[in-house]
Design an enzyme around this catalytic site. Structure first.
Site, PDB file in Angstrom:
ATOM      1  N   ASP A   1     -85.317 -14.928 -58.514  1.00  0.00           N
ATOM      2  CA  ASP A   1     -84.213 -14.533 -57.633  1.00  0.00           C
ATOM      3  C   ASP A   1     -83.794 -13.097 -57.930  1.00  0.00           C
ATOM      4  O   ASP A   1     -84.429 -12.399 -58.734  1.00  0.00           O
ATOM      5  CB  ASP A   1     -83.051 -15.527 -57.721  1.00  0.00           C
ATOM      6  CG  ASP A   1     -82.283 -15.464 -59.035  1.00  0.00           C
ATOM      7  OD1 ASP A   1     -82.519 -14.553 -59.867  1.00  0.00           O
ATOM      8  OD2 ASP A   1     -81.418 -16.336 -59.232  1.00  0.00           O
TER       9      ASP A   1
ATOM     10  N   GLU B   1     -79.270 -20.521 -49.460  1.00  0.00           N
ATOM     11  CA  GLU B   1     -80.243 -20.432 -50.548  1.00  0.00           C
ATOM     12  C   GLU B   1     -81.627 -20.074 -50.021  1.00  0.00           C
ATOM     13  O   GLU B   1     -82.362 -19.337 -50.657  1.00  0.00           O
ATOM     14  CB  GLU B   1     -80.332 -21.761 -51.320  1.00  0.00           C
ATOM     15  CG  GLU B   1     -79.154 -22.045 -52.211  1.00  0.00           C
ATOM     16  CD  GLU B   1     -79.077 -21.150 -53.439  1.00  0.00           C
ATOM     17  OE1 GLU B   1     -80.084 -20.517 -53.825  1.00  0.00           O
ATOM     18  OE2 GLU B   1     -77.985 -21.065 -54.018  1.00  0.00           O
TER      19      GLU B   1
END
Length: 180
Positions: A45, A36
């Site tokens: 993201d 992550e």
């Protein structure tokens, strides 16, 4: 619980489901944050979802301290481990599989995990096939993403979901077939 703790394969069998859950949590801490990445400030993201810390999307989007991120990640990892255990009963006996499945659920979402071939195969006792199915989850926004390919397969420095899953899938398959 962050750190590099890497419990042995037999932890769940030797210590029961509680030890297995603790092992799976430690495994998630050694797996998920590496893939992550940690960012203390919110960012969008690859598909435009606002994210913070170790991939948190359902929290207030503000700057967090490392300690706040650790606590948030621990809660989220425990929640995903419990969810995977609910959807795939018996997986808690196999902390490597549970950690890999929970990381997948953390990455693709709980609903997607519930409907996935990964959970379906595990629930049919096809443990190695369930691990292989993890490799299909390498797309975001309709395109194949190198970061997701690596998250599933691993690289020279980090283990991937597929490798983690296989950590005890072979033993689970052999046990299910009565070979152990």
């Amino acid at each position: 619980m962050p750190g590099n703790a890497k419990p042995g394969r037999k932890t769940a069998a030797a210590g029961g489901a509680v030890a297995g859950a603790i092992s799976a949590l430690a495994l998630m801490f050694s797996l998920t944050p590496d893939w992550e990445g940690r960012r203390l400030d919110p960012y969008q993201d690859i598909v435009g979802v606002w994210t913070v810390c170790d991939g948190q999307t359902r929290v207030e989007m503000r700057r967090y301290t490392p300690a706040e991120c650790d606590a948030m990640s621990e809660r989220a990892f425990r929640d995903h481990l419990a969810y995977v255990a609910q959807v795939s009963p018996g997986i808690e006996r196999w902390p490597y599989q549970q950690a890999a499945h929970a990381d997948l659920a953390y990455n693709i979402g709980k609903a997607a995990y519930r409907k996935s071939s990964v959970s379906a195969l595990f629930n049919r006792g096809e443990y190695r096939e369930a691990c292989r199915a993890i490799l299909k989850y390498r797309f975001a926004g309709g395109r194949e993403v190198r970061g997701l390919i690596l998250r599933r397969t691993g690289d020279a420095a980090r283990i991937g979901d597929y490798e983690m899953c296989l950590g005890d899938a072979v033993e689970a398959d052999l046990e299910a077939r009565g070979a152990l």
